[in-house]
Structure formats: C-alpha cells, structure tokens
Design an enzyme around this catalytic site. Structure first.
Site, PDB file in Angstrom:
ATOM      1  CD  GLN A 150      17.762  10.524   1.539  1.00 42.02           C
ATOM      2  OE1 GLN A 150      17.028   9.512   1.495  1.00 42.02           O
ATOM      3  NE2 GLN A 150      17.491  11.559   2.205  1.00 42.02           N
ATOM      4  CG  HIS A 214      12.737   8.685   1.350  1.00 44.91           C
ATOM      5  ND1 HIS A 214      11.476   9.251   1.765  1.00 44.91           N
ATOM      6  CD2 HIS A 214      13.600   9.824   1.924  1.00 44.91           C
ATOM      7  CE1 HIS A 214      11.694  10.414   2.420  1.00 44.91           C
ATOM      8  NE2 HIS A 214      12.975  10.643   2.199  1.00 44.91           N
ATOM      9  CD  GLU A 309       4.890   7.017  11.892  1.00 43.10           C
ATOM     10  OE1 GLU A 309       5.098   5.918  11.529  1.00 43.10           O
ATOM     11  OE2 GLU A 309       3.811   7.737  11.585  1.00 43.10           O
ATOM     12  CE1 TYR A 319       2.967  -0.732  12.880  1.00 46.12           C
ATOM     13  CE2 TYR A 319       3.130  -2.276  10.917  1.00 46.12           C
ATOM     14  CZ  TYR A 319       3.093  -2.084  12.330  1.00 46.12           C
ATOM     15  OH  TYR A 319       3.211  -3.119  13.173  1.00 46.12           O
ATOM     16  CE1 TYR A 330      11.550  17.631   7.449  1.00 45.22           C
ATOM     17  CE2 TYR A 330      10.128  15.910   6.230  1.00 45.22           C
ATOM     18  CZ  TYR A 330      11.114  16.194   7.176  1.00 45.22           C
ATOM     19  OH  TYR A 330      11.379  15.427   8.185  1.00 45.22           O
TER      20      TYR A 330
HETATM   21 CA   LIG Z   1       2.912   5.603  10.581  1.00 50.09          CA
END
Ligand SMILES: [Ca+2]
Ligand SMILES: [Ca+2]
Length: 439
Positions: A150, A214, A309, A319, A330
């Site tokens: 990625q 990521h 989100e 968060y 997954y």
């Molecule tokens: Ca969150």
C-alpha cells in the site's frame, strides 16, 4: 425523541426480546417489530445499506450512527474523463489556475492541465527505491520512496500561501534501514513547474517497520495554517498496542508547523515520554482528512471488517483502536479484547458495516452544485463509488451513493476552484474525472 429515535428504540427492544426467546417467539417479535416500526421508519428513513452486517450483534451507540437514511439529491451531472493513463493515481490536488497536481503511487508527481494534458513527472521529487528494505540514500542524498504494497507516493497538499511561495507538501512511504515508514517532504515548484527545489523531509513517522501496509495518509492544512498528517497502524497485530501509546506515531494524527517544527500548544507537547507532534491517537488506517466550513477536521479511516469510521477530530482525543471498535477481524474472528463503547474513548460519528474501504474526502462548498453544499464526499475503493454524506449537528442524517454504474475504485475526490468535483480512479490505467452540472 423524534420519530426515528422512537422507532429505533422500539426495534432494538423488540429485537433483543426476540433474541432471548424461542424460535416462534423470535419470529413473532420480528413481525411485530416490523409492524410496529413500519409507519415511522419506512416513510422517513430507508437505510441505504441493506446487506447483512459483519457484526450484526453490535449495536450503534446512538441512532443513525450506521446504516444512515437514503437521500437522493436528484442532481443531474456530467462526468468527463479528463485524463487517462495515470499509474495508480493516489491524490488529485487542484491548483489555483485550474490545473492539477496528481500523485501516482508508483512515485511520480505530475501536473495535468485543466484541459487534461498529462505532464512529464516533475523532477527533483524523490528517487524511487527498488522496493527492498535495505535503505541507502538515493540520488542527491534524498531518501527513496518505496512503492511496496500500500506504500508509495501518497498525498500532496498545497501550502496555504501557495500562490506566493509555490510550496507543496507530499507524503510517501520512505525506504529506511530495516523497513519503511510514512514521511512528509516539502519543496518549492520552480517557476516553470518542471522541478522541485529546496526539497527536505519535515516529518518521519516512527518506528520504522518492515511491511507494506497501513501507511495512512492524507495531508491537510487547517485554518490555523498547521499541517495535519494522518497515519496508519502498520497493520500487524504486534503494532496494535502502540496505537494507544504516545511514544510512537502509529495510528496517530500529527500536527506540525509547515517547517516541521512542533507547535507549543499541541496536546502532548509537554508530556514526558510522548511524541510532541501527536494531535490524536487510536486510529487504524486514516485515508481522509477534510476540514469543514467551520474549520473542524474530519477523518475517515479503514476499520476492521465492519468498522470503517468517520470521526470528528478534536485535540488530544483517543479514537479507540484497537480497544474500542465496531466490526471484527477480517478472518471473521472477534477483535481480541475490543468493545464498542468505553468511557474516555471517542465514538465515531458514523461507521460502515459492511465496509466501503474509504479513500479521500472533501466537504463541498462550491456554487456549481447548491444541493450538495455542506455534504461530505468520500471515495470508496472496495465499493467502487462516490459516497455523499449529509451531516447535521455532528450526525450523519443521510447517505447517497453516486457513480455506482462505473465500477471503478475511487482513490481521491477534491473540489476545484470552479466548483466542479474531481476524482481519480485507482488503476494502472487510472483516470481523472470532472463532475459538472448536466448541460
Ligand atoms: Ca474508533
Ligand atoms: Ca491532498
């Protein structure tokens, strides 16, 4: 309580009653839930998402936090393919004169003209590494970009004073000794816009880690003229606890001055052992950063399966990832130790179950589409569409899906100075689309 909230409470109550009872009763409860709830929700709220949830046993913390009501703006628009042949475009950034900066994940930064002419790669950006992990400094002493997994050349943002300083900022996966990490560089476009000069790295996400997953990342300047950098957790499970710790940058939003220095009013700037650049923590893999008209920062992140989100970002807040989250692994296993709510952790304003795999986002503020003013547009990779969210009083009150007929992974969406929306598609033959009112 409004009608929707009453219907929601009723549905939840009746569903939980049903779940606790025998099969017959469950069927009966389901029927009565449908009957009892039908006049209110079907007339005022038909959820856009109707597929089975990945984590159907999880309940939202408040009505409308997931499976928002379908809205239709009935806006007629044209989609013009402005340019083709872009190699995995990751970001489109409109320039004040109507042209665009476009990053290609494979390591090129190009200017595409307002008419769609694709320019040569801009020189002096950063060299592209071989994709390995044994880092040496590249040409001119600058570190190489590694386009592994990625990673690659990711976002680009204009300096708040771009018309005067011609300075741009870009994020990328930097090939380092022992692995890679998300870094941010800045440089000045030469007058002829063919090269970058005074290029330097102003931020390096630490620690370095050896995988291709990521990295985040979007860049956005706030009304405070600070640069906000959104990051990812580098995916592997041993990294997850780091997301909740302040001694590293994994799963954080960063806030720095445009020269890379740390603002004194950052929330953890004076906390011993904390990385002073940190603005918020507890994120999994943030792919969007968008300021609204009131100057508030919103971010969209890739969650676990059933847990993408939208968050309203506020200084110093946590968060949740990976101790508070919706969704599941997954693999379909539960998230180890995770709950959906806990004191001291922020709830997402909205979440998608199943996931859409969000990408870039933009609040629409233009005049070309009055019906869309104030909406948040979010690209969807996996779901191959453009999502429009209607947001009121910090809640999502409606969701609309556009461009669904095109079957393209959308990587970024931005508003141009002309009020049109511009989208890039995630393909090796990627395209730049212009969305304008139907003529
Ligand atoms: Ca969150
Ligand atoms: Ca950008």
């Amino acid at each position: 309580m409004n009608k929707n909230q009453i219907a929601f409470v009723l549905t939840v109550l009746l569903t939980s009653v049903g779940a606790a009872c025998a099969q017959n009763t469950r069927e009966a409860a389901k029927t009565s839930a449908t009957t009892a709830a039908s006049p209110a929700p079907t007339s005022s709220c038909a959820p856009l998402e109707t597929r089975t949830a990945n984590a159907p046993e999880q309940k939202p913390a408040f009505p409308g936090q997931t499976r928002g009501c379908t809205v239709k703006s009935d806006v007629a628009f044209d989609v013009t393919v402005l340019a083709k042949g872009l190699n995995r475009p990751w970001a489109v950034e409109p320039l004040p004169n109507g042209d665009f900066l476009i990053t290609e994940k494979t390591g090129q930064l190009r200017i595409v003209s307002a008419k769609g002419e694709v320019g040569q790669p801009i020189g002096g950006l950063l060299p592209v590494g071989a994709g390995g992990v044994s880092s040496t400094s590249g040409q001119g002493g600058l570190p190489p970009i590694t386009a592994r997994g990625q990673g690659g050349l990711l976002d680009v943002a204009l300096s708040p004073n771009f018309t005067k300083d011609r300075t741009i900022f870009w994020s990328f996966s930097e090939q380092r000794e022992g692995g890679s990490g998300t870094s941010v560089a800045r440089g000045r476009l030469t007058e002829d816009r063919r090269n970058l000069e005074q290029v330097r790295i102003i931020f390096r996400a630490m620690p370095t880690y050896n995988n291709g997953l990521h990295f985040g990342s979007r860049l956005a300047f706030g009304p405070d003229n600070m640069l906000y950098i959104t990051l990812g957790d580098r995916f592997d499970r041993p990294n997850r606890p780091k997301v909740q710790q302040l001694d590293n940058h994994l799963g954080k939003i960063i806030r720095i001055n445009p020269d890379g220095s740390v603002p004194a009013d950052n929330p953890f700037a004076k906390q011993s052992g904390a990385m002073p650049e940190i603005w918020t923590l507890g994120h999994r893999n943030i792919q969007s950063a968008a300021f609204d008209e009131n100057g508030r920062l919103w971010a969209v992140e890739h969650g676990p399966q059933g847990g993408d989100e939208l968050n309203l970002i506020e200084k110093g807040k946590n968060y949740g990832w990976a101790v508070v989250s919706y969704g599941e692994e997954y693999s379909g296993e539960p998230l180890p130790g995770a709950v959906t709510t806990r004191e001291g952790y922020e709830q997402p304003v909205y979440y998608w179950d199943p996931v859409i795999a969000p990408s870039g986002a933009q609040f629409y503020t233009g005049n070309a589409f009055p019906a869309w003013r104030g909406s948040l547009f979010v690209g969807a990779l996996r779901e191959q569409r453009l999502v429009r969210l209607v947001i009121k009083d910090n809640r999502v009150t409606g969701e609309e899906h556009l461009l669904t007929d095109r079957g393209q992974r959308i990587r970024d969406v931005r508003q141009g100075p002309d009020g049109a929306l511009y989208v890039v598609t995630d393909q090796t033959n990627g395209e730049l689309w212009k969305i304008t009112p139907k003529r």
